[in-house]
Enzyme design. Structure first.
Site, mmCIF file in Angstrom:
data_model
loop_
_atom_site.group_PDB
_atom_site.id
_atom_site.type_symbol
_atom_site.label_atom_id
_atom_site.label_comp_id
_atom_site.label_asym_id
_atom_site.label_seq_id
_atom_site.Cartn_x
_atom_site.Cartn_y
_atom_site.Cartn_z
ATOM 1 N N LYS A 123 0.819 -1.216 0.000
ATOM 2 C CA LYS A 123 0.000 0.000 0.000
ATOM 3 C C LYS A 123 0.853 1.267 0.000
ATOM 4 O O LYS A 123 0.423 2.319 -0.479
ATOM 5 C CB LYS A 123 -0.937 0.009 1.218
ATOM 6 N N LYS A 204 -4.563 -9.871 -6.878
ATOM 7 C CA LYS A 204 -5.826 -10.031 -6.147
ATOM 8 C C LYS A 204 -6.921 -9.106 -6.678
ATOM 9 O O LYS A 204 -6.641 -7.960 -7.011
ATOM 10 C CB LYS A 204 -5.504 -9.704 -4.675
ATOM 11 N N LYS A 207 -11.063 -3.989 -4.190
ATOM 12 C CA LYS A 207 -12.080 -2.937 -4.290
ATOM 13 C C LYS A 207 -11.449 -1.564 -4.438
ATOM 14 O O LYS A 207 -12.122 -0.615 -4.804
ATOM 15 C CB LYS A 207 -13.043 -2.982 -3.105
HETATM 16 P P1 TYM Z 1 -10.922 -5.590 3.347
HETATM 17 O O1 TYM Z 1 -11.930 -4.549 3.598
HETATM 18 O O2 TYM Z 1 -9.824 -5.311 2.378
HETATM 19 O O3 TYM Z 1 -11.610 -6.934 2.871
HETATM 20 C C1 TYM Z 1 -12.693 -7.509 3.583
HETATM 21 C C2 TYM Z 1 -12.546 -9.025 3.573
HETATM 22 O O4 TYM Z 1 -12.528 -9.511 2.223
HETATM 23 C C3 TYM Z 1 -11.389 -10.342 2.022
HETATM 24 N N1 TYM Z 1 -10.934 -10.168 0.635
HETATM 25 C C4 TYM Z 1 -10.812 -11.160 -0.264
HETATM 26 N N2 TYM Z 1 -11.039 -12.484 -0.165
HETATM 27 C C5 TYM Z 1 -10.827 -13.231 -1.287
HETATM 28 N N3 TYM Z 1 -10.409 -12.716 -2.468
HETATM 29 C C6 TYM Z 1 -10.159 -11.395 -2.606
HETATM 30 N N4 TYM Z 1 -9.756 -10.899 -3.759
HETATM 31 C C7 TYM Z 1 -10.370 -10.556 -1.467
HETATM 32 N N5 TYM Z 1 -10.236 -9.224 -1.253
HETATM 33 C C8 TYM Z 1 -10.580 -9.009 0.030
HETATM 34 C C9 TYM Z 1 -10.362 -9.825 3.016
HETATM 35 O O5 TYM Z 1 -9.381 -10.809 3.305
HETATM 36 C C10 TYM Z 1 -11.224 -9.501 4.214
HETATM 37 O O6 TYM Z 1 -11.470 -10.652 4.981
HETATM 38 N N6 TYM Z 1 -7.819 -5.264 7.249
HETATM 39 C C11 TYM Z 1 -9.098 -5.773 6.822
HETATM 40 C C12 TYM Z 1 -10.281 -5.250 7.629
HETATM 41 C C13 TYM Z 1 -10.190 -5.456 9.097
HETATM 42 C C14 TYM Z 1 -10.336 -6.687 9.784
HETATM 43 C C15 TYM Z 1 -10.244 -6.353 11.173
HETATM 44 C C16 TYM Z 1 -10.542 -8.007 9.372
HETATM 45 C C17 TYM Z 1 -10.018 -4.472 10.031
HETATM 46 N N7 TYM Z 1 -10.059 -5.030 11.278
HETATM 47 C C18 TYM Z 1 -10.341 -7.345 12.147
HETATM 48 C C19 TYM Z 1 -10.620 -8.984 10.355
HETATM 49 C C20 TYM Z 1 -10.528 -8.653 11.720
HETATM 50 C C21 TYM Z 1 -9.323 -5.360 5.374
HETATM 51 O O7 TYM Z 1 -8.769 -4.418 4.892
HETATM 52 O O8 TYM Z 1 -10.286 -6.070 4.730
#
Ligand code: TYM
Length: 339
Positions: A123, A204, A207
């Site tokens: 990032k 990957k 979004k």
């Molecule tokens: P975020 O918002 O990027 O994504 C949300 C969830 O979607 C999963 N994900 C994917 N899974 C499969 N294929 C993909 N291409 C893909 N893109 C995203 C992510 O692994 C995630 O589970 N840091 C985290 C948010 C967060 C969090 C937490 C998660 C903040 N605090 C505590 C778990 C526990 C994030 O940016 O997810």
């Protein structure tokens, strides 16, 4: 109910926590890697799901867009099947204990550990200015999870390293100050943990991508889904076969098809014996459209009913009820003078 593999999902009842950032448009990757698991888990465990707005501001955001996206993500989580009578859904910044615990855990985490995080490196790459928040991001994530004495954290594969750091921080705090936190386990699906971009199956699906053709958004209308899948990058050769190294594009489409039609990868491969890439793409698009159809209909209802605000208000109360006493215990253990 969504089909999930693994005996881990069964009794006894455990505490589950996960978060989703309100940045960009939620994608099929988010749905298949995370949301789908959330929906299944709420039937068996005590679940907390959080829209992590404080994480989103670690990179520049337009303030009014961030507010709108926070509501949109909450509505999409409900539309995906989260049931307010079965789980707690809330906004991270509504429960100040997250930011407070994050500050305390800053002192239990090392600079070296944060510098090794691959998501930070990715990032930060190419940015003129990198915020301290982006560097500390994984500590806020650890705070999110540890505040709820979470056992299981359903996430996609990209969050694995952050979960390892969370476990390390929990263990370090416990050994320094006495048993306080549960050391959580990541719950990463066997299939669908890393849905790849349609325009580049070696990276990957994200979004935050600036190329809309690289992802399927959960609110994309059917014709957009058809057009995006039709343009997806495939591989040389003509055979539809699951071989992620050799055929990353076709394999990604097969995974999407298998998950959206509730089949195993082998069953999916069998469906395309003797068929070509065009047949695969047509079937993928239709299976995605059918998966998104009920979600999009519920989303439309939710935006007119105003139910999301009530759900978030109740969620905030319930989350604060659980997080408050844990934060008090932590403050006491580290030696902060009680007011
Ligand atoms: P975020 O918002 O990027 O994504 C949300 C969830 O979607 C999963 N994900 C994917 N899974 C499969 N294929 C993909 N291409 C893909 N893109 C995203 C992510 O692994 C995630 O589970 N840091 C985290 C948010 C967060 C969090 C937490 C998660 C903040 N605090 C505590 C778990 C526990 C994030 O940016 O997810």
């Amino acid at each position: 109910m969504t089909r999930l593999s693994g005996a881990k999902y069964h009794l006894p009842m455990k505490r589950v926590f996960s978060g989703v950032q309100p940045s960009g448009n939620l994608t099929l990757g988010n749905y298949l890697g995370a949301l789908r698991q959330f929906v299944a888990l709420q039937h068996e465990h005590e679940c907390f799901f959080c829209v992590v707005d404080l994480h989103a501001i670690t990179v520049p955001q337009d303030p009014s867009l961030l507010r709108a996206k926070t509501e949109e993500v909450a509505a999409l989580l409900l539309a995906a099947g989260l049931d307010p009578t079965r789980m707690t859904l809330f906004v991270q910044s509504h429960v100040p204990a997250h930011a407070e615990l994050c500050w305390i855990l800053n002192s239990v985490t090392t600079f070296g550990e944060l510098g090794r995080m691959t998501q930070f490196k990715d990032k930060a790459k190419g940015r003129k200015s990198v915020s301290a928040g982006l560097f500390n991001y994984p500590i806020l994530m650890a705070a999110d999870i540890l505040l709820y004495r979470t056992h299981l954290v359903p996430v996609g594969a990209d969050q694995k390293q952050h979960l390892e750091l969370t476990r390390e921080v929990a263990q370090r705090f416990n050994s320094r100050y006495g048993e306080t936190f549960v050391v959580p386990e990541p719950l990463i699906p066997k299939v669908g943990a890393r849905i790849m971009a349609l325009d580049d199956p070696t990276s990957k699906m994200s979004k935050s991508s600036e190329v809309p053709a690289s992802y399927i958004a959960l609110l994309d209308p059917p014709d957009t889904v058809r057009a995006k899948v039709a343009r997806a990058v495939t591989d040389s050769g003509r055979e539809v076969r699951y071989a992620p190294q050799e055929k990353p594009g076709v394999s990604n489409l097969l995974v999407i098809y298998a998950l959206c039609s509730d089949k195993s990868i082998q069953e999916a491969e069998r469906d395309f014996e003797g068929a070509g890439y065009a047949d695969l793409k047509r079937a993928v698009a239709e299976s995605v459209i059918e998966t998104l159809r009920p979600l999009q209909a519920r989303y439309k209802d939710l935006t007119v009913s105003g139910e999301v605000h009530e759900v978030l208000a109740a969620g905030r109360r319930r989350a604060a009820e659980v997080a408050g006493p844990v934060l008090e215990e932590v403050k006491d253990k580290v030696g902060l003078l009680r007011a």
